[in-house]
Each structure stands twice: as C-alpha cells, then as structure tokens.
Design a protein around this motif. Structure first.
Motif, mmCIF file in Angstrom:
data_model
loop_
_atom_site.group_PDB
_atom_site.id
_atom_site.type_symbol
_atom_site.label_atom_id
_atom_site.label_comp_id
_atom_site.label_asym_id
_atom_site.label_seq_id
_atom_site.Cartn_x
_atom_site.Cartn_y
_atom_site.Cartn_z
ATOM 1 N N UNK A 1 0.827 -1.203 0.000
ATOM 2 C CA UNK A 1 0.000 0.000 0.000
ATOM 3 C C UNK A 1 0.862 1.254 0.000
ATOM 4 N N UNK A 2 1.873 1.277 0.870
ATOM 5 C CA UNK A 2 2.767 2.428 0.936
ATOM 6 C C UNK A 2 3.517 2.610 -0.386
ATOM 7 N N UNK A 3 3.968 1.517 -0.979
ATOM 8 C CA UNK A 3 4.682 1.580 -2.254
ATOM 9 C C UNK A 3 3.774 2.153 -3.344
ATOM 10 N N UNK A 4 2.505 1.755 -3.337
ATOM 11 C CA UNK A 4 1.558 2.245 -4.342
ATOM 12 C C UNK A 4 1.316 3.746 -4.177
ATOM 13 N N UNK A 5 1.123 4.188 -2.931
ATOM 14 C CA UNK A 5 0.916 5.613 -2.676
ATOM 15 C C UNK A 5 2.155 6.422 -3.039
ATOM 16 N N UNK A 6 3.327 5.861 -2.759
ATOM 17 C CA UNK A 6 4.570 6.571 -3.013
ATOM 18 C C UNK A 6 4.824 6.731 -4.506
ATOM 19 N N UNK A 7 4.630 5.672 -5.282
ATOM 20 C CA UNK A 7 4.861 5.780 -6.724
ATOM 21 C C UNK A 7 3.784 6.631 -7.380
ATOM 22 N N UNK A 8 2.564 6.625 -6.844
ATOM 23 C CA UNK A 8 1.522 7.515 -7.369
ATOM 24 C C UNK A 8 1.881 8.964 -7.078
ATOM 25 N N UNK A 9 2.455 9.209 -5.900
ATOM 26 C CA UNK A 9 2.896 10.563 -5.548
ATOM 27 C C UNK A 9 4.011 11.027 -6.482
ATOM 28 N N UNK A 10 4.991 10.162 -6.721
ATOM 29 C CA UNK A 10 6.095 10.516 -7.612
ATOM 30 C C UNK A 10 5.587 10.730 -9.041
ATOM 31 N N UNK A 11 4.661 9.904 -9.482
ATOM 32 C CA UNK A 11 4.080 10.080 -10.812
ATOM 33 C C UNK A 11 3.400 11.430 -10.931
ATOM 34 N N UNK A 12 2.638 11.806 -9.908
ATOM 35 C CA UNK A 12 1.916 13.079 -9.917
ATOM 36 C C UNK A 12 2.879 14.258 -9.936
ATOM 37 N N UNK A 13 3.938 14.193 -9.122
ATOM 38 C CA UNK A 13 4.908 15.291 -9.072
ATOM 39 C C UNK A 13 5.620 15.447 -10.414
ATOM 40 N N UNK A 14 6.041 14.332 -11.013
ATOM 41 C CA UNK A 14 6.728 14.401 -12.313
ATOM 42 C C UNK A 14 5.788 14.951 -13.384
ATOM 43 N N UNK A 15 4.539 14.479 -13.389
ATOM 44 C CA UNK A 15 3.566 14.984 -14.357
ATOM 45 C C UNK A 15 3.332 16.484 -14.175
ATOM 46 N N UNK A 16 3.330 16.943 -12.930
ATOM 47 C CA UNK A 16 3.126 18.368 -12.659
ATOM 48 C C UNK A 16 4.330 19.188 -13.110
ATOM 49 N N UNK A 17 5.540 18.714 -12.805
ATOM 50 C CA UNK A 17 6.754 19.451 -13.161
ATOM 51 C C UNK A 17 6.943 19.535 -14.675
ATOM 52 N N UNK A 18 6.549 18.485 -15.379
ATOM 53 C CA UNK A 18 6.658 18.504 -16.842
ATOM 54 C C UNK A 18 5.428 19.144 -17.471
ATOM 55 N N UNK A 19 4.257 18.815 -16.936
ATOM 56 C CA UNK A 19 3.015 19.244 -17.552
ATOM 57 C C UNK A 19 2.743 20.733 -17.443
ATOM 58 N N UNK A 20 3.127 21.352 -16.321
ATOM 59 C CA UNK A 20 2.820 22.780 -16.154
ATOM 60 C C UNK A 20 3.556 23.642 -17.181
ATOM 61 N N UNK A 21 4.888 23.477 -17.358
ATOM 62 C CA UNK A 21 5.562 24.281 -18.392
ATOM 63 C C UNK A 21 5.001 24.035 -19.791
#
Length: 279
Positions: A61-81
């Motif tokens: 469960x923790x691994x799933x939440x953590x990789x979802x968090x990392x996915x969201x952050x990367x998508x935000x850092x790339x997607x916003x610009x």
C-alpha cells in the motif's frame, strides 16, 4: 423548470446503475464471508483486520501511494511548463499542440504500454541508443523506473489538458494590470498566473493520482511481476485466488484513502482561495 429537472433522470438512473450499485456490492462483499448450508453468508470485519495486520500488504500500500505521488509530481513538473507554453501560442498552434497530446490517447492504454516493452527491452530502440553512447547493458525493463515511466507517459496528458484549459480561460488584462503596477514577468507569474491556475493543477493532480494508485497492468507489464502494487493485489484476489471478499475489502480501503486525500487537496485549495480573497 420541471421539464429541465426531468432531463436529469436518465443521468441519475445511469449513476445508480454504474456507480452506486457496484460500490454497494463491493462494500457488501467486503464485510461478509461465505456461510454454510444453513446461512449463505455472515457479517465480519475479518478481511479488514487481515489487511491491516499483515505487514506485506501495508508495504505494498505504501509503495503504491509513493509511486503515485512521484508520478503526480513528475507529471506536474513537466506538464505545467508544457501547458503554459501551449496557452501562450496562437490559437491555431494551440489546437495543433493539443491534438498532438490527445492523439496517443485514442489508442488503448494497454497497447501503448505494450509498446514500451519493445522500446525498453534488450533489443529495443532505447537500448540500442544507449549502446551507441557506450551505456549498454543497463537494465531498463522490469524496474521501478520502467513502471514510473509508463505511468507518467499514460497519465501526463490529463495534467497538461487540465492546466492548459485553466490558463486559456485566464483574463489577459490581469497580466497587463500587473505590468502597469510595475510587476516584471516573474512577479506577474507568481502573483497572478500561478494562483489563478491552481484549480487546473488540483484537477490535474486528481486525474493523475487516482488512477496511478490503483493501476495494475502498467506495473504488471513493465514491472514484470517484480514490482507489485496494490492494484495487482486486488486483481490477484479477484482473478487468481478467488477471494472476492478480501479483494473487495482492499478496494474499499483504497477508495476511502483516495477520497480522504482528495478531500485534503480540495480543502487546501479552498483555504488558499479564501486567503487570497481576504487579502
């Protein structure tokens, strides 16, 4: 007015059949277990106790939440610009760029993920390029990086489109007013553009984080069974093991966690908007 309200009846019926009833059925399965020849089922919380008392499930469960968090952050850092750039292009160019972003989504997500297996495999294009650069024999497939890459690739369009929609609706006269008041481009972005784009960011986070937490075929294909997430556990319980009750309990736990997280995000957004209005 009554005629307009009646138009909502088909939507309400559809929501009950497709959303309410399936969730009610999952909730029912999660608190019951098969009975015997006398009673068909019995009510129990054993499935929830089993999940929270097993360290392996909590780690997954923790691994799933953590990789979802990392996915969201990367998508935000790339997607916003990317969304910011698209919103500042001419309308014709905007349409072309949005089309280029949405076009891969016309292809089934499973097929797009399979394509990455060919790219990341030992004989794939990326491995060949690495060998040309003297970086061959690097394990790319069946790793956490491969899973993360597959999730970012599949979910980043949702982030870009949500933020771009919000930025395109922004009134340009606000930036002109900020410039008249002496703000440079960086100050105008921090005080005007970024705060006004927060609703799009929140929607993008929601549309990326939720499917990333429960994704099962991306880690299954790109992780090769070595990288097990909570979606794989649920799939395994329903399809392989046949423990529908325990699988339903895990599904309900994930649903509650995601609802709580999204409530926190939207509360933070509302608090932020309220603070700006007071200021």
């Amino acid at each position: 007015m009554k005629k307009f309200s009646q138009m909502a009846i088909p939507y309400i019926v559809w929501s009950i059949l497709m959303l309410v009833l399936p969730m009610a059925l999952i909730a029912f399965y999660s608190v019951t277990q098969p009975g015997n020849s006398i009673i068909s089922f019995s009510v129990t919380l054993e499935h929830y106790v089993k999940f929270f008392t097993d360290a392996d499930f909590l780690i997954i469960l923790w691994r799933s939440l953590w990789i979802a968090f990392k996915t969201t952050i990367i998508c935000l850092l790339i997607g916003y610009p990317v969304a910011y750039y698209i919103s500042h292009c001419q309308e014709r160019v905007q349409n072309i760029l949005v089309f280029c972003i949405t076009m891969p989504m016309w292809i089934n997500m499973l097929v797009r993920t399979y394509a990455w297996i060919g790219l990341l495999s030992q004989d794939g294009l990326i491995q060949r390029l690495l060998k040309m650069l003297g970086l061959g024999n690097t394990e790319l497939l069946y790793t956490e990086g491969a899973v993360l890459l597959g999730m970012v690739y599949n979910f980043i369009p949702f982030m870009i489109l949500q933020i771009n929609t919000t930025l395109c609706k922004m009134d340009d006269s606000l930036l002109e007013a900020a410039a008249d008041l002496g703000a440079d481009s960086i100050q105008a972005f921090g005080r005007v553009t970024l705060p006004l784009s927060i609703p799009g960011v929140v929607n993008g986070i929601t549309l990326v984080f939720l499917p990333a937490v429960s994704s099962f075929f991306i880690p299954k294909l790109l992780g090769g069974g070595k990288y097990f997430l909570i979606g794989n556990v649920i799939e395994n319980q329903f399809i392989t093991v046949g423990e529908w009750n325990f699988g339903s309990a895990i599904s309900m736990i994930i649903a509650v966690i995601m609802m709580l997280l999204m409530m926190c995000v939207h509360k933070a957004e509302a608090r932020n908007q309220g603070g700006k209005e007071e200021a």
